[in-house]
Design a protein around this motif. Structure first.
Motif, PDB file in Angstrom:
ATOM      1  N   LEU A   1     -52.414  19.110   6.433  1.00 41.88           N
ATOM      2  CA  LEU A   1     -51.312  18.649   7.283  1.00 41.88           C
ATOM      3  C   LEU A   1     -51.010  17.182   7.019  1.00 41.88           C
ATOM      4  O   LEU A   1     -49.848  16.770   6.979  1.00 41.88           O
ATOM      5  CB  LEU A   1     -51.658  18.865   8.758  1.00 41.88           C
ATOM      6  CG  LEU A   1     -51.669  20.317   9.259  1.00 41.88           C
ATOM      7  CD1 LEU A   1     -52.223  20.385  10.671  1.00 41.88           C
ATOM      8  CD2 LEU A   1     -50.263  20.907   9.214  1.00 41.88           C
ATOM      9  N   ASN A   2     -52.037  16.378   6.839  1.00 37.79           N
ATOM     10  CA  ASN A   2     -51.840  14.963   6.526  1.00 37.79           C
ATOM     11  C   ASN A   2     -51.109  14.792   5.203  1.00 37.79           C
ATOM     12  O   ASN A   2     -50.264  13.900   5.046  1.00 37.79           O
ATOM     13  CB  ASN A   2     -53.191  14.238   6.476  1.00 37.79           C
ATOM     14  CG  ASN A   2     -53.773  13.986   7.853  1.00 37.79           C
ATOM     15  OD1 ASN A   2     -53.027  13.905   8.832  1.00 37.79           O
ATOM     16  ND2 ASN A   2     -55.079  13.884   7.943  1.00 37.79           N
ATOM     17  N   GLU A   3     -51.446  15.661   4.238  1.00 36.87           N
ATOM     18  CA  GLU A   3     -50.780  15.603   2.937  1.00 36.87           C
ATOM     19  C   GLU A   3     -49.300  15.925   3.070  1.00 36.87           C
ATOM     20  O   GLU A   3     -48.441  15.245   2.489  1.00 36.87           O
ATOM     21  CB  GLU A   3     -51.452  16.585   1.973  1.00 36.87           C
ATOM     22  CG  GLU A   3     -50.874  16.555   0.565  1.00 36.87           C
ATOM     23  CD  GLU A   3     -51.549  17.548  -0.367  1.00 36.87           C
ATOM     24  OE1 GLU A   3     -50.970  17.832  -1.432  1.00 36.87           O
ATOM     25  OE2 GLU A   3     -52.652  18.038  -0.028  1.00 36.87           O
ATOM     26  N   VAL A   4     -49.006  16.965   3.852  1.00 36.01           N
ATOM     27  CA  VAL A   4     -47.607  17.353   4.064  1.00 36.01           C
ATOM     28  C   VAL A   4     -46.852  16.246   4.794  1.00 36.01           C
ATOM     29  O   VAL A   4     -45.721  15.898   4.430  1.00 36.01           O
ATOM     30  CB  VAL A   4     -47.530  18.668   4.865  1.00 36.01           C
ATOM     31  CG1 VAL A   4     -46.089  18.967   5.266  1.00 36.01           C
ATOM     32  CG2 VAL A   4     -48.090  19.830   4.049  1.00 36.01           C
ATOM     33  N   ILE A   5     -47.460  15.679   5.829  1.00 40.83           N
ATOM     34  CA  ILE A   5     -46.823  14.600   6.583  1.00 40.83           C
ATOM     35  C   ILE A   5     -46.557  13.398   5.692  1.00 40.83           C
ATOM     36  O   ILE A   5     -45.500  12.766   5.765  1.00 40.83           O
ATOM     37  CB  ILE A   5     -47.713  14.194   7.782  1.00 40.83           C
ATOM     38  CG1 ILE A   5     -47.739  15.323   8.821  1.00 40.83           C
ATOM     39  CG2 ILE A   5     -47.193  12.909   8.426  1.00 40.83           C
ATOM     40  CD1 ILE A   5     -48.760  15.118   9.917  1.00 40.83           C
ATOM     41  N   ALA A   6     -47.526  13.083   4.820  1.00 40.85           N
ATOM     42  CA  ALA A   6     -47.366  11.949   3.910  1.00 40.85           C
ATOM     43  C   ALA A   6     -46.180  12.161   2.974  1.00 40.85           C
ATOM     44  O   ALA A   6     -45.396  11.244   2.717  1.00 40.85           O
ATOM     45  CB  ALA A   6     -48.645  11.746   3.100  1.00 40.85           C
ATOM     46  N   ILE A   7     -46.044  13.381   2.465  1.00 40.48           N
ATOM     47  CA  ILE A   7     -44.936  13.691   1.557  1.00 40.48           C
ATOM     48  C   ILE A   7     -43.599  13.592   2.275  1.00 40.48           C
ATOM     49  O   ILE A   7     -42.638  13.011   1.775  1.00 40.48           O
ATOM     50  CB  ILE A   7     -45.119  15.099   0.947  1.00 40.48           C
ATOM     51  CG1 ILE A   7     -46.301  15.094  -0.027  1.00 40.48           C
ATOM     52  CG2 ILE A   7     -43.844  15.560   0.238  1.00 40.48           C
ATOM     53  CD1 ILE A   7     -46.680  16.460  -0.540  1.00 40.48           C
ATOM     54  N   LYS A   8     -43.539  14.134   3.499  1.00 45.74           N
ATOM     55  CA  LYS A   8     -42.295  14.103   4.263  1.00 45.74           C
ATOM     56  C   LYS A   8     -41.937  12.678   4.692  1.00 45.74           C
ATOM     57  O   LYS A   8     -40.768  12.292   4.714  1.00 45.74           O
ATOM     58  CB  LYS A   8     -42.414  15.008   5.489  1.00 45.74           C
ATOM     59  CG  LYS A   8     -42.362  16.501   5.174  1.00 45.74           C
ATOM     60  CD  LYS A   8     -42.482  17.322   6.442  1.00 45.74           C
ATOM     61  CE  LYS A   8     -42.251  18.797   6.178  1.00 45.74           C
ATOM     62  NZ  LYS A   8     -40.857  19.110   5.845  1.00 45.74           N
ATOM     63  N   SER A   9     -42.963  11.891   5.052  1.00 53.04           N
ATOM     64  CA  SER A   9     -42.718  10.537   5.543  1.00 53.04           C
ATOM     65  C   SER A   9     -42.333   9.581   4.427  1.00 53.04           C
ATOM     66  O   SER A   9     -41.555   8.647   4.634  1.00 53.04           O
ATOM     67  CB  SER A   9     -43.964  10.001   6.257  1.00 53.04           C
ATOM     68  OG  SER A   9     -44.312  10.829   7.340  1.00 53.04           O
TER      69      SER A   9
ATOM     70  N   ASP B   1     -40.727  23.710  13.520  1.00 53.37           N
ATOM     71  CA  ASP B   1     -41.495  24.734  12.795  1.00 53.37           C
ATOM     72  C   ASP B   1     -42.865  24.197  12.401  1.00 53.37           C
ATOM     73  O   ASP B   1     -43.883  24.886  12.527  1.00 53.37           O
ATOM     74  CB  ASP B   1     -40.736  25.183  11.535  1.00 53.37           C
ATOM     75  CG  ASP B   1     -39.460  25.934  11.879  1.00 53.37           C
ATOM     76  OD1 ASP B   1     -39.321  26.361  13.033  1.00 53.37           O
ATOM     77  OD2 ASP B   1     -38.602  26.076  10.986  1.00 53.37           O
ATOM     78  N   PHE B   2     -42.857  22.959  11.905  1.00 56.14           N
ATOM     79  CA  PHE B   2     -44.109  22.340  11.473  1.00 56.14           C
ATOM     80  C   PHE B   2     -45.078  22.203  12.650  1.00 56.14           C
ATOM     81  O   PHE B   2     -46.264  22.517  12.536  1.00 56.14           O
ATOM     82  CB  PHE B   2     -43.809  20.964  10.873  1.00 56.14           C
ATOM     83  CG  PHE B   2     -45.022  20.235  10.360  1.00 56.14           C
ATOM     84  CD1 PHE B   2     -45.557  20.540   9.121  1.00 56.14           C
ATOM     85  CD2 PHE B   2     -45.630  19.250  11.125  1.00 56.14           C
ATOM     86  CE1 PHE B   2     -46.675  19.874   8.638  1.00 56.14           C
ATOM     87  CE2 PHE B   2     -46.742  18.578  10.657  1.00 56.14           C
ATOM     88  CZ  PHE B   2     -47.269  18.894   9.409  1.00 56.14           C
ATOM     89  N   SER B   3     -44.569  21.726  13.782  1.00 55.52           N
ATOM     90  CA  SER B   3     -45.413  21.543  14.968  1.00 55.52           C
ATOM     91  C   SER B   3     -45.974  22.871  15.450  1.00 55.52           C
ATOM     92  O   SER B   3     -47.157  22.970  15.816  1.00 55.52           O
ATOM     93  CB  SER B   3     -44.607  20.883  16.094  1.00 55.52           C
ATOM     94  OG  SER B   3     -44.118  19.627  15.697  1.00 55.52           O
TER      95      SER B   3
END
Length: 363
Positions: free
Chosen positions: A203-211, A149-151
């Motif tokens: 998107l970088n913020e979301v990726i950082a939170i998920k990672s 979904d994210f991609s």
């Protein structure tokens, strides 16, 4: 008066008792113990001389009136064997699970048992491992779905500004730098570039939170967390003449990751301040209570609201209900991701021009 019983046949005793690995006992028709083997003595923790002549209810009073006790008596009457699975016995030396079989031998009742403690423990461990494996598999499937979904959303939302930028660049290349049309084209390129940069940053913020999702938790006090959030949003709170009512008396604390809890409440507060109704004072009510055994937080405002039929879309990445103020639509997506990742749930109820209520159930 103690009832006496004749000595049991030595051949039966030798074959049935002394070489048995599991507990064995023999009772007469009055349910008095005639003999017990060493395994029974060891397991139950009672000396052999304290068994013989005693009634079974003297040793195991909890059997009185039970199906098992009545079945033993029926075996004496009918001669038909009976068995029980997964019984529990707590002795002085151990807690065992066993299978029991009662059968008639001559004029006596023989009861043999089989210790299945290790087997059952192994089965339970396998069931636990299977459950754990299922949870891991479900978690992987959920993460894969989130990634898909994210991609998709990331590619879809970046494609439009990139296409626009490409078209504008071609217009620049085909235009005369000295013409009146050149400057507006460059200005549009700046706007589109900013949109792309903002979305990439989001998107970088979301990726950082998920990672960097952390499961480290500590006891958090809701009122203290809200005090910090109100302080960091003090200007917007004052500008909106905001009235904030808090009631954490039922559930004042929560065991949660500090950064994640602050992110949840900060995004809810930011949304309420951003989408307040222009014709009235903003009112926010925040409460916690236990519902169905789960700590539940309710965050309610009297802002602009939205159509309830859009509620299932509000937590999507880059989804915005109102576009008259700046925003990228990632706050609620982050909230939803954090809460679900922790095993909780979030629901929203809203009415246009009436306000919005978020209900969070923490695990």
């Amino acid at each position: 008066m103690k009832r006496s019983s004749p000595e049991i046949d030595n051949d039966l005793k030798g074959a049935f008792f002394e070489n048995a690995y599991s507990p064995f006992v023999i009772l007469n028709r009055y349910m008095d113990f005639v003999d017990v083997n060493q395994a029974a003595v060891t397991t139950i923790g009672i000396a052999k001389e304290n068994f013989i002549g005693k009634n079974i209810l003297d040793i195991f009073p909890y059997l009185e009136g039970t199906e098992r006790y009545n079945s033993y008596k029926d075996v004496m009457k009918t001669g038909i064997s009976t068995g029980f699975d997964e019984l529990m016995f707590k002795g002085e030396n151990a807690e065992i699970r066993f299978m029991s079989r009662a059968f008639k031998i001559g004029d006596y009742l023989g009861i043999t048992t089989l210790d299945v403690t290790n087997v059952i423990n192994t089965i339970e461990k396998l069931k636990t491992a299977q459950t754990s494996l299922k949870e891991v598999n479900e978690n992987l499937q959920r993460k894969n779905k989130e990634l898909e979904d994210f991609s998709y959303v990331a590619a879809h939302d970046l494609r439009a500004p990139l296409t626009n930028l490409k078209s504008l660049l071609q217009m620049v290349l085909n235009s005369d730098p000295t013409s009146n049309d050149f400057v507006p084209i460059v200005d549009k390129m700046k706007v589109v570039t900013k949109v792309m940069c903002d979305k990439i940053r989001a998107l970088n913020e979301v990726i950082a939170i998920k990672s960097n999702f952390s499961e480290d938790k500590e006891e958090m006090v809701f009122s203290e967390v809200m005090s910090k959030i109100k302080l960091s949003n003090s200007k917007e709170i004052i500008d909106g003449r905001t009235i904030i009512k808090e009631d954490f008396s039922s559930c004042p604390t929560i065991n949660y990751n500090p950064v994640q809890l602050q992110s949840i409440l900060q995004n809810l507060m930011s949304n309420a301040l951003k989408y307040r109704h222009p014709k009235r004072k903003l009112s926010i009510k925040i409460t916690t209570k236990e519902i169905d055994g789960k700590l539940t937080l309710t965050f309610k405002d009297n802002g602009l609201g939205f159509e309830q039929n859009l509620a299932d879309k509000i937590f999507r990445l880059f989804k915005r209900m109102h576009t008259h103020v700046e925003g990228l639509g990632i706050g609620l997506y982050i909230i939803h991701s954090v809460i679900n990742r922790n095993g909780g749930d979030i629901n929203v109820n809203s009415k246009v021009n009436k306000g919005t209520e978020f209900v969070i159930q923490f695990k």
